[in-house]
Design an enzyme around this catalytic site. Structure first.
Site, PDB file in Angstrom:
ATOM      1  N   TYR A   1      16.381  86.687   6.988  1.00 37.35           N
ATOM      2  CA  TYR A   1      17.790  86.982   7.231  1.00 37.35           C
ATOM      3  C   TYR A   1      18.039  87.052   8.737  1.00 37.35           C
ATOM      4  O   TYR A   1      19.055  86.584   9.234  1.00 37.35           O
ATOM      5  CB  TYR A   1      18.192  88.297   6.557  1.00 37.35           C
ATOM      6  CG  TYR A   1      18.130  88.224   5.050  1.00 37.35           C
ATOM      7  CD1 TYR A   1      19.182  87.697   4.316  1.00 37.35           C
ATOM      8  CD2 TYR A   1      17.017  88.690   4.365  1.00 37.35           C
ATOM      9  CE1 TYR A   1      19.131  87.619   2.929  1.00 37.35           C
ATOM     10  CE2 TYR A   1      16.950  88.626   2.976  1.00 37.35           C
ATOM     11  CZ  TYR A   1      18.013  88.087   2.264  1.00 37.35           C
ATOM     12  OH  TYR A   1      17.946  88.009   0.897  1.00 37.35           O
TER      13      TYR A   1
ATOM     14  N   ASN B   1      26.969  83.325  -2.369  1.00 47.41           N
ATOM     15  CA  ASN B   1      26.713  81.893  -2.527  1.00 47.41           C
ATOM     16  C   ASN B   1      27.109  81.463  -3.946  1.00 47.41           C
ATOM     17  O   ASN B   1      26.502  81.901  -4.911  1.00 47.41           O
ATOM     18  CB  ASN B   1      25.219  81.625  -2.269  1.00 47.41           C
ATOM     19  CG  ASN B   1      24.822  80.182  -2.493  1.00 47.41           C
ATOM     20  OD1 ASN B   1      25.639  79.300  -2.696  1.00 47.41           O
ATOM     21  ND2 ASN B   1      23.516  79.947  -2.454  1.00 47.41           N
TER      22      ASN B   1
ATOM     23  N   CYS C   1      19.529  79.945  -1.501  1.00 48.64           N
ATOM     24  CA  CYS C   1      19.491  81.314  -0.980  1.00 48.64           C
ATOM     25  C   CYS C   1      18.180  82.016  -1.345  1.00 48.64           C
ATOM     26  O   CYS C   1      17.813  82.997  -0.696  1.00 48.64           O
ATOM     27  CB  CYS C   1      20.698  82.116  -1.450  1.00 48.64           C
ATOM     28  SG  CYS C   1      21.006  82.086  -3.207  1.00 48.64           S
ATOM     29  N   HIS C   2      17.463  81.486  -2.335  1.00 48.69           N
ATOM     30  CA  HIS C   2      16.176  82.091  -2.694  1.00 48.69           C
ATOM     31  C   HIS C   2      15.145  81.906  -1.581  1.00 48.69           C
ATOM     32  O   HIS C   2      14.142  82.593  -1.557  1.00 48.69           O
ATOM     33  CB  HIS C   2      15.649  81.516  -4.022  1.00 48.69           C
ATOM     34  CG  HIS C   2      15.366  80.050  -3.991  1.00 48.69           C
ATOM     35  ND1 HIS C   2      16.360  79.101  -4.116  1.00 48.69           N
ATOM     36  CD2 HIS C   2      14.202  79.375  -3.855  1.00 48.69           C
ATOM     37  CE1 HIS C   2      15.811  77.897  -4.058  1.00 48.69           C
ATOM     38  NE2 HIS C   2      14.508  78.034  -3.890  1.00 48.69           N
TER      39      HIS C   2
ATOM     40  N   GLU D   1       7.779  76.478  -5.633  1.00 48.91           N
ATOM     41  CA  GLU D   1       7.930  75.608  -4.464  1.00 48.91           C
ATOM     42  C   GLU D   1       6.686  75.600  -3.595  1.00 48.91           C
ATOM     43  O   GLU D   1       6.405  74.630  -2.910  1.00 48.91           O
ATOM     44  CB  GLU D   1       9.155  76.014  -3.641  1.00 48.91           C
ATOM     45  CG  GLU D   1      10.462  75.681  -4.330  1.00 48.91           C
ATOM     46  CD  GLU D   1      11.667  75.912  -3.442  1.00 48.91           C
ATOM     47  OE1 GLU D   1      11.507  76.150  -2.220  1.00 48.91           O
ATOM     48  OE2 GLU D   1      12.790  75.851  -3.975  1.00 48.91           O
TER      49      GLU D   1
END
Length: 138
Positions: A68, A89, A97-98, A126
């Site tokens: 952030y 979002n 946003c994850h 991911e």
């Protein structure tokens, strides 16, 4: 529209996406299977602070994270304001946003139904088995 992802629901406001519902669902399924690392959907970013944060999030590559604070520094604002915009979002996952985490790598919030646990699963998927990255999310 509601999409299913890894057994958990996720709300996407399709009015921000220039694609029909079936295309959106197909791309989410491809992402879930690991066949897609980026969404090929045009996003209508709001003309607001949230839109600026969404654009910054959309630049975070698959398999990577930003804090952030890093986004806040780039946007000349505060980490709290970035976190609040992440929570607004309208197209989570498509605008990832994850991939935004706390300063110490901690997972602090996610607007999907599964909350932080869903965020953890998305980041782990991911990471593609890279043990050093996975360890950061355990």
């Amino acid at each position: 529209m509601r999409v299913e992802l890894d057994g958990t629901g996720l709300e996407l406001d399709e009015s921000y996406l220039d694609a029909d519902e079936e295309t959106i669902r197909a791309q989410v399924r491809e992402y879930e299977r690991g066949d897609r690392t980026a969404f090929d959907l045009s996003v209508a970013y709001p003309d607001s602070f949230t839109g600026r944060v969404m654009r910054a999030m959309s630049e975070i590559p698959y398999g990577e994270t930003r804090t952030y604070g890093e986004l806040a520094a780039a946007l000349e604002t505060s980490p709290v304001a970035v976190g609040q915009a992440c929570g607004r979002n309208p197209v989570p996952l498509v605008v990832p946003c994850h991939r935004v985490v706390g300063a110490d790598g901690s997972l602090v919030g996610f607007s999907g139904e599964g909350g932080v646990e869903q965020k953890r699963r998305l980041l782990a998927a991911e990471a593609s088995g890279r043990q050093t990255e996975l360890a950061a999310f355990e």
